[in-house]
Enzyme design. Structure first.
Site: not given
Length: 166
Positions: A90, A93
């Site tokens: 991600c 993230c």
């Protein structure tokens, strides 16, 4: 140095304008292997220094929590706990990961900051209804108090924390 940079820029420009294949295109100095840029002894010194900086005691960073350790580290904590639900693939993230570490350092012993990899520990993510990552949850006295979804600025996370930190 400016002459070297200008030369590298000309080489890169000619690589894009000519019909060279990527394997024959000249490389900029920053793209060359470390071994071609420094002598062997210098390389060892650089690697040793990098290892020293990684192992030296620095500012407090966020810890790791899993399905198995969640109850002990989060629900039974005496201080508010910031949990970052993330995954290695991600991009957003990875963008907020340094912010979580900074918050851990900034708030010191007032909070505990933890990261939960949703790929490795899907049970807790499912239990708390995590449908989008990154999701940051704040727990206090074993209860979920607040949730922030998405890659947000540090100030947004600070405002959320400030509501619950004594």
């Amino acid at each position: 140095m400016a002459v070297l940079q200008a030369s590298a820029n000309r080489q890169l420009a000619s690589a894009f304008t000519s019909r060279r294949t990527p394997s024959t295109a000249p490389t900029a100095p920053s793209q060359r292997p470390l071994s071609s840029l420094v002598q062997r002894g210098q390389r060892r010194a650089i690697l040793a220094k990098a290892a020293d900086t990684q192992s030296s005691a620095g500012p407090k960073n966020a810890g790791t929590v899993t399905d198995e350790t969640f109850e002990e580290l989060v629900l039974k904590s005496k201080v508010p706990v910031l949990v970052d639900f993330w995954a290695p693939w991600c991009g957003p993230c990875r963008m907020i990961a340094p912010l979580i570490d900074e918050l851990a350092a900034d708030y010191g012993d007032k909070i505990v900051a933890l990261k939960l990899n949703t790929d490795e520990s899907p049970g807790i993510a499912t239990e708390y209804g995590i449908r989008s990552i990154p999701t940051v949850m704040l727990f206090k006295d074993g209860q979920k108090m607040d949730t922030v979804i998405g890659a947000v600025p540090k100030s947004t996370l600070e405002q959320t924390l400030d509501k619950y930190v004594d």
